[in-house]
Design an enzyme around this catalytic site. Structure first.
Site, mmCIF file in Angstrom:
data_model
loop_
_atom_site.group_PDB
_atom_site.id
_atom_site.type_symbol
_atom_site.label_atom_id
_atom_site.label_comp_id
_atom_site.label_asym_id
_atom_site.label_seq_id
_atom_site.Cartn_x
_atom_site.Cartn_y
_atom_site.Cartn_z
ATOM 1 N N GLU A 1 -12.543 -21.788 36.012
ATOM 2 C CA GLU A 1 -12.921 -21.971 34.852
ATOM 3 C C GLU A 1 -13.099 -23.754 34.409
ATOM 4 O O GLU A 1 -12.406 -23.981 33.304
ATOM 5 C CB GLU A 1 -12.228 -21.246 33.664
ATOM 6 C CG GLU A 1 -12.116 -19.852 33.986
ATOM 7 C CD GLU A 1 -11.689 -19.121 33.346
ATOM 8 O OE1 GLU A 1 -10.613 -19.325 32.516
ATOM 9 O OE2 GLU A 1 -12.101 -17.841 32.800
ATOM 10 N N ASP B 1 -9.919 -9.085 34.910
ATOM 11 C CA ASP B 1 -9.269 -10.116 33.856
ATOM 12 C C ASP B 1 -8.574 -9.375 32.937
ATOM 13 O O ASP B 1 -9.009 -9.193 31.750
ATOM 14 C CB ASP B 1 -10.224 -11.194 33.103
ATOM 15 C CG ASP B 1 -9.299 -12.145 32.466
ATOM 16 O OD1 ASP B 1 -8.288 -12.434 32.687
ATOM 17 O OD2 ASP B 1 -10.098 -12.910 31.788
ATOM 18 N N GLU C 1 -4.481 -9.938 24.954
ATOM 19 C CA GLU C 1 -5.710 -10.587 24.818
ATOM 20 C C GLU C 1 -6.863 -9.378 24.673
ATOM 21 O O GLU C 1 -7.598 -9.405 23.822
ATOM 22 C CB GLU C 1 -5.974 -11.562 25.940
ATOM 23 C CG GLU C 1 -7.602 -11.911 25.888
ATOM 24 C CD GLU C 1 -7.968 -12.922 27.152
ATOM 25 O OE1 GLU C 1 -7.028 -13.263 27.926
ATOM 26 O OE2 GLU C 1 -8.846 -13.481 27.057
#
Ligand code: GCU
Length: 671
Positions: A278, A357, A385
């Site tokens: 990323e 993820d 998340e």
């Protein structure tokens, strides 16, 4: 609210007097922490003040095994021969209670365990228990930034930093250390894995004197401090023209840095590294691989006993959505597996539990255990998340347990993730579990008070993966609220069902995503469908799912050992809950449950919403048993959850009805 599970509610005990005579035999920063904790706990639980001594005759004696002399007999000593320094013995004998082990840390864990026993109302005169942690590394990663924000933080701001500075008042950090030690956490990285400009300087004199203070706090609770680093630090900090891991100047630069860090923090744990991921810098820039990158840092740390924790979350995050051959799920394995055997012995690879993820449902990462000659740890995300962001209730222990119990077959039947990460399968020098923390500076630490259970459970499970989700939930409820049976039952039920409920109203059958881009809260079914992130569901008018088979798909299934490989690759044997992760199927495809995919989607989404309604009702019955602050906090969160569940239900159902044109068998409302 603030004290989480260290409430130390008053308890009735016939052994109350014992707590007035406590001997702590050694003198160290950890011994001081033990004394502080006992003082708080004893005063709150028994309304008596403990008198401390160093006398072997005290009613409660806490000391390292060698200091106890005759109090520990040969047989007991023998038991300690082959077990870790963190193991403790609590034993009631000859009218005395002993807490002992081979190190201060063992005593600390023993004392916290003892206090837990007391809070559960157990008779301490019946105790005779030798306990040892199943995982040696039990770590938390803070994703905190110097500006006070927390990446994927849902509980306010950082307790470590504010307005570009390390906080002056560190009392909250100390309390955090207490909570973590009480559940056996022994390592922490204190800054975000995305290391931004200013945080890059954490490894310099500019910040080290204050970071040392934080390390001192954690050390007193048996917790080793780590820092996340920027791989390009030599360029960013000192203007070197390269960060090439094979460059002699770069190597020397890191050696000098580590030397300076260890001057301040002699027991420094090491570095956590997110590289070539990323947009973070890494060895790829110099045509080097991850072994080159991590080994260079490992060399610098080795003389001080430090470790490199190198994350495997490496994938192409600028994918063209038109490209159907690239599969993000394959990436970690494809990058790292060929490097097995090339890493130094103080490098540890940190691998997310799933290949994507932290979705509500994913298969287990096939990389875990696949590298026989490389230390590995698993990474969980306590921060919610993708699982409701600490507004929605999602007790994650059952999910983690499922992952830990997964049989990889890497060394034949019975090679579970639990065994691999505990270092029982391959001869790893280091092994264990790490997780992204879920705390912030909210009064209750975790936003939703019920999210405290995930932090508590993470620690307990990491210490002992054999504990059941129920046991952990019960422990947490009793210590946090009350032993009232009704509360334990109702709240236990809420926690234990919550993961399934969350899954019911969000992305179906393992397909994942469908969340609002960037924030990752709430539904947006096509939000990531035409994006660069490699996170697609491929829904069209006929069907949905990602073909990851060997024959017609991306071949991801081949990363698993047999029989898992075939189980996932074959439509007939692929478990329902992961069907759309591995296969693209028509909406009318019949699941093992007997329902069609489309009807399953409709049913689970209506059901999920109703289940949240039930959660609300269940919680309302708790009103008289829970203090108003915590009661209200949870009620307010549930009100947010029900709005969220409604949105998910209606968007998912309407979307798939419009795509497929297939009506609901029960004729319920779509929009
Ligand atoms: C997720 C998360 C990011 C984080 C990344 C990581 O993608 O959304 O915020 O940086 O994981 O684990 O590094």
């Amino acid at each position: 609210m603030y004290n989480m599970w260290l409430q130390y509610n008053p308890v009735e005990s016939k052994n109350k007097d014992m707590w007035q005579e406590v001997a702590i035999l050694n003198d160290s920063c950890i011994a001081t922490s033990i004394k502080n904790e006992l003082t708080i706990a004893i005063e709150k639980m028994f309304q008596v003040k403990p008198a401390y001594s160093t006398s072997n005759d005290a009613k409660i004696v806490i000391g390292i095994i060698d200091e106890l002399g005759e109090l520990v007999d040969k047989q007991q000593k023998h038991k300690f021969a082959d077990i870790s320094d963190e193991s403790f013995l609590i034993s009631y004998q000859n009218d005395q209670l002993l807490v002992t082990g081979k190190s201060d840390k063992a005593l600390l864990y023993g004392v916290y365990h003892l206090l837990r026993e007391v809070q559960h109302g157990h008779d301490i005169t019946k105790l005779n228990l030798l306990d040892q942690p199943k995982n040696s590394l039990r770590m938390l990663n803070q994703w905190d930034n110097l500006d006070g924000s927390v990446e994927r933080g849902y509980s306010g701001n950082s307790i470590f930093y504010e307005n570009g500075k390390i906080v002056k008042d560190k009392s909250r950090i100390k309390d955090y250390a207490r909570f973590l030690a009480s559940v056996g956490i022994n390592a922490i990285s204190i800054n975000n894995v995305n290391v931004w400009k200013e945080e890059t300087y954490f490894i310099t004199k500019k910040y080290l004197p204050e970071i040392k203070e934080i390390a001192d706090i954690f050390r007193a609770y048996g917790i080793t401090l780590y820092l996340s680093i920027n791989f390009a630090s030599p360029i960013a900090i000192d203007g070197l023209d390269t960060a090439d891991p094979l460059d002699v100047n770069v190597k020397q630069w890191w050696k000098d840095r580590v030397q300076e860090i260890c001057h301040y923090i002699p027991d420094f744990g090491g570095f956590v590294v997110k590289a070539d991921s990323e947009h973070r810098p890494g060895p790829f820039t110099y045509d080097r691989d991850h072994a080159d990158g991590s080994n260079m840092l490992a060399e610098a740390l080795a003389p001080y006993g430090g470790k490199v924790i190198w994350r495997c979350f490496v994938y192409n995050c600028v994918q063209d959505w038109r490209d159907r051959s690239t599969d993000r799920a394959r990436a970690a394995y494809d990058h790292f597996k060929p490097l097995d055997g090339k890493f130094h012995e103080n490098v540890i690879l940190q691998i997310k539990n799933g290949p994507m993820d932290f979705q509500v449902r994913e298969p287990v990462s096939p990389l875990i255990g696949a590298m026989k000659k490389t230390n590995q740890i698993i990474e969980f995300q306590v921060a919610q998340e993708y699982t409701g962001q600490q507004r929605d209730l999602c007790y994650l222990i059952p999910q983690w347990k499922e992952v830990l119990q997964f049989d990889t077959y890497i060394k034949g039947k019975g090679t579970t993730i639990e065994d691999i990460v505990a270092g029982r399968i391959h001869p790893y020098k280091y092994s264990g579990i790490a997780a992204v923390s879920n705390i912030g500076n909210d009064e209750n630490w975790t936003g939703n008070t019920l999210a405290q259970a995930n932090l508590y459970g993470y620690g307990r499970l990491t210490w002992n993966p054999e504990l059941s989700s129920e046991t952990i939930a019960n422990e947490w409820i009793q210590q946090t609220f009350t032993s009232n049976e009704n509360v334990v039952n109702v709240l236990g039920d809420m926690l234990l069902n919550s993961w399934e409920i969350y899954e019911n109203y969000t992305a179906p059958l393992g397909v994942g995503w469908m969340v609002t881009p960037n924030t990752h809260y709430g539904p947006n079914i096509d939000g990531y469908e035409y994006s660069r992130w490699g996170t697609y569901h491929f829904a069209d008018r006929d069907g949905i799912g990602v073909d990851r088979t060997k024959e017609t798909g991306t071949g991801y299934t081949s990363q698993y050992e047999e029989p898992n490989q075939s189980t996932y690759n074959n439509l007939d044997s692929c478990p329902d809950e992961l069907l759309l992760f591995f296969h693209h199927v028509p909406y009318k495809y019949t699941l093992k449950s007997g329902k069609t995919v489309i009807q399953h989607i409709y049913d689970t989404h209506f059901l999920g919403y109703e289940q949240v309604e039930q959660l609300v009702q269940q919680w309302e019955t708790m009103k008289d048993n829970i203090d108003p602050l915590r009661y209200t906090n949870i009620r307010e969160r549930l009100a947010l959850q029900i709005r969220n569940a409604r949105e998910w239900r209606d968007q998912i159902n309407t979307y798939f009805y419009r795509k497929s044109g297939i009506p609901d068998e029960k004729g319920r409302t779509f929009y």
